[in-house]
Design a protein around this motif. Structure first.
Motif, PDB file in Angstrom:
ATOM      1  N   PRO A 194      14.467  59.956 -16.902  1.00 32.55           N
ATOM      2  CA  PRO A 194      15.057  58.759 -16.292  1.00 32.55           C
ATOM      3  C   PRO A 194      15.658  57.810 -17.318  1.00 32.55           C
ATOM      4  CG  PRO A 194      12.889  59.187 -15.393  1.00 32.55           C
ATOM      5  CD  PRO A 194      13.062  60.090 -16.557  1.00 32.55           C
ATOM      6  N   SER A 195      16.766  57.188 -16.910  1.00 36.94           N
ATOM      7  CA  SER A 195      17.371  56.121 -17.682  1.00 36.94           C
ATOM      8  C   SER A 195      18.139  55.249 -16.704  1.00 36.94           C
ATOM      9  CB  SER A 195      18.301  56.671 -18.775  1.00 36.94           C
ATOM     10  OG  SER A 195      19.379  57.360 -18.194  1.00 36.94           O
TER      11      SER A 195
ATOM     12  N   GLY B 220      19.472  55.680  -7.387  1.00 36.06           N
ATOM     13  CA  GLY B 220      20.661  56.413  -7.790  1.00 36.06           C
ATOM     14  C   GLY B 220      20.387  57.507  -8.797  1.00 36.06           C
ATOM     15  N   LEU B 221      19.177  57.518  -9.357  1.00 36.67           N
ATOM     16  CA  LEU B 221      18.792  58.581 -10.283  1.00 36.67           C
ATOM     17  C   LEU B 221      18.880  59.935  -9.571  1.00 36.67           C
ATOM     18  CD1 LEU B 221      17.497  58.904 -13.181  1.00 36.67           C
ATOM     19  CD2 LEU B 221      15.300  58.975 -11.985  1.00 36.67           C
ATOM     20  N   VAL B 222      19.430  60.925 -10.252  1.00 36.15           N
ATOM     21  CA  VAL B 222      19.547  62.253  -9.657  1.00 36.15           C
ATOM     22  C   VAL B 222      18.187  62.943  -9.727  1.00 36.15           C
ATOM     23  CG1 VAL B 222      20.667  64.512  -9.773  1.00 36.15           C
ATOM     24  CG2 VAL B 222      21.972  62.430 -10.287  1.00 36.15           C
TER      25      VAL B 222
ATOM     26  N   GLY C 283      15.156  43.988 -15.991  1.00 34.07           N
ATOM     27  CA  GLY C 283      15.798  44.131 -17.278  1.00 34.07           C
ATOM     28  C   GLY C 283      15.446  45.384 -18.052  1.00 34.07           C
ATOM     29  N   LYS C 284      14.659  46.264 -17.453  1.00 35.92           N
ATOM     30  CA  LYS C 284      14.236  47.482 -18.149  1.00 35.92           C
ATOM     31  C   LYS C 284      14.712  48.722 -17.403  1.00 35.92           C
ATOM     32  CE  LYS C 284      10.220  45.556 -20.500  1.00 35.92           C
ATOM     33  NZ  LYS C 284       8.797  45.753 -20.857  1.00 35.92           N
ATOM     34  N   GLU C 285      14.672  49.844 -18.086  1.00 34.62           N
ATOM     35  CA  GLU C 285      15.105  51.097 -17.493  1.00 34.62           C
ATOM     36  C   GLU C 285      14.019  51.676 -16.581  1.00 34.62           C
ATOM     37  OE1 GLU C 285      18.468  52.864 -20.425  1.00 34.62           O
ATOM     38  OE2 GLU C 285      16.447  53.672 -20.649  1.00 34.62           O
ATOM     39  N   CYS C 286      14.454  52.577 -15.723  1.00 31.33           N
ATOM     40  CA  CYS C 286      13.539  53.275 -14.837  1.00 31.33           C
ATOM     41  C   CYS C 286      12.503  54.041 -15.652  1.00 31.33           C
ATOM     42  CB  CYS C 286      14.337  54.245 -13.965  1.00 31.33           C
ATOM     43  SG  CYS C 286      13.358  55.113 -12.731  1.00 31.33           S
ATOM     44  N   GLU C 287      11.259  53.977 -15.196  1.00 29.73           N
ATOM     45  CA  GLU C 287      10.163  54.651 -15.881  1.00 29.73           C
ATOM     46  C   GLU C 287       9.443  55.580 -14.914  1.00 29.73           C
ATOM     47  OE1 GLU C 287       7.028  52.006 -17.142  1.00 29.73           O
ATOM     48  OE2 GLU C 287       6.087  53.512 -18.432  1.00 29.73           O
ATOM     49  N   LEU C 288       9.253  56.818 -15.318  1.00 32.30           N
ATOM     50  CA  LEU C 288       8.462  57.772 -14.554  1.00 32.30           C
ATOM     51  C   LEU C 288       7.003  57.558 -14.935  1.00 32.30           C
ATOM     52  CD1 LEU C 288       9.257  61.566 -14.146  1.00 32.30           C
ATOM     53  CD2 LEU C 288       6.938  60.698 -14.384  1.00 32.30           C
TER      54      LEU C 288
ATOM     55  N   THR D  44      11.178  62.772  -5.482  1.00 29.02           N
ATOM     56  CA  THR D  44      10.941  64.037  -6.161  1.00 29.02           C
ATOM     57  C   THR D  44      11.254  63.865  -7.659  1.00 29.02           C
ATOM     58  OG1 THR D  44      13.150  64.716  -5.470  1.00 29.02           O
ATOM     59  CG2 THR D  44      11.309  65.478  -4.125  1.00 29.02           C
ATOM     60  N   PRO D  45      10.915  64.855  -8.475  1.00 27.98           N
ATOM     61  CA  PRO D  45      11.120  64.699  -9.915  1.00 27.98           C
ATOM     62  C   PRO D  45      12.587  64.539 -10.302  1.00 27.98           C
ATOM     63  CG  PRO D  45       9.518  66.410  -9.487  1.00 27.98           C
ATOM     64  CD  PRO D  45      10.108  66.037  -8.167  1.00 27.98           C
ATOM     65  N   PRO D  46      12.843  63.924 -11.447  1.00 28.04           N
ATOM     66  CA  PRO D  46      14.217  63.707 -11.879  1.00 28.04           C
ATOM     67  C   PRO D  46      14.842  64.981 -12.450  1.00 28.04           C
ATOM     68  CG  PRO D  46      12.725  62.933 -13.556  1.00 28.04           C
ATOM     69  CD  PRO D  46      11.878  63.356 -12.395  1.00 28.04           C
ATOM     70  N   LEU D  47      16.159  65.070 -12.326  1.00 32.17           N
ATOM     71  CA  LEU D  47      16.884  66.192 -12.929  1.00 32.17           C
ATOM     72  C   LEU D  47      16.847  66.085 -14.453  1.00 32.17           C
ATOM     73  CD1 LEU D  47      18.731  68.673 -12.554  1.00 32.17           C
ATOM     74  CD2 LEU D  47      20.679  67.101 -12.534  1.00 32.17           C
ATOM     75  N   ARG D  48      16.936  64.846 -14.947  1.00 30.13           N
ATOM     76  CA  ARG D  48      16.897  64.570 -16.389  1.00 30.13           C
ATOM     77  C   ARG D  48      15.914  63.421 -16.619  1.00 30.13           C
ATOM     78  NH1 ARG D  48      22.082  64.658 -14.634  1.00 30.13           N
ATOM     79  NH2 ARG D  48      23.368  66.455 -15.215  1.00 30.13           N
TER      80      ARG D  48
END
Length: 133
Positions: A104-105, A110-112, A42-47, A98-102
């Motif tokens: 995370p959300s 599927g995160l870029v 139920g929560k967003e992706c967290e780095l 690898t690190p996210p382009l933006r």
């Protein structure tokens, strides 16, 4: 094609420890910074942790700082996450990439991520960590 396999998750009591592993293939692992992400229900992706390509610098989210340690072995193309003093709020699926382009959300899968070249952007199956008494 990047291939990532996370392992080491499981059920642990509060205050316990786990060590997660990430096996990487399909790219020159030692050239890239790497990240551990997590997604709780139920929560967003967290780095939660980042390590430089050489492994000489790390960074942590406030939520895990002082409890988790990220490391890597470029000779073995692996990365680890030592998790100590686990809390119920650490319950989540854990992923490496690898690190996210933006920032995370939404969902981790599927995160870029960077680089945005062909072959990158695939996600492993993740490893589930459940912290409960």
């Amino acid at each position: 094609q990047v291939h990532l396999v996370e392992s080491g998750g499981g059920l642990v009591q509060p205050g316990g420890s786990l060590r997660l592993s990430c096996a990487a293939s399909g790219f020159t692992f030692s050239n890239y910074a790497m990240v551990w992400y997590r997604q709780a229900p139920g929560k967003e992706c967290e780095l939660i942790a980042t390590i430089t390509s050489a492994g000489d610098s790390t960074n942590y989210a406030d939520s895990v700082k002082g409890r988790f340690t990220i490391s890597r072995d470029n000779a073995e193309n692996t990365m680890s996450l030592q998790m100590n003093n686990l809390k119920p709020e650490d319950t989540a699926a854990y992923y490496c990439n690898t690190p996210p382009l933006r920032p995370p959300s939404g969902n981790c899968v599927g995160l870029v991520v960077v680089p945005t070249t062909v072959g990158f952007g695939s996600w492993g199956q993740g490893t589930q960590v459940t912290v409960s008494s």
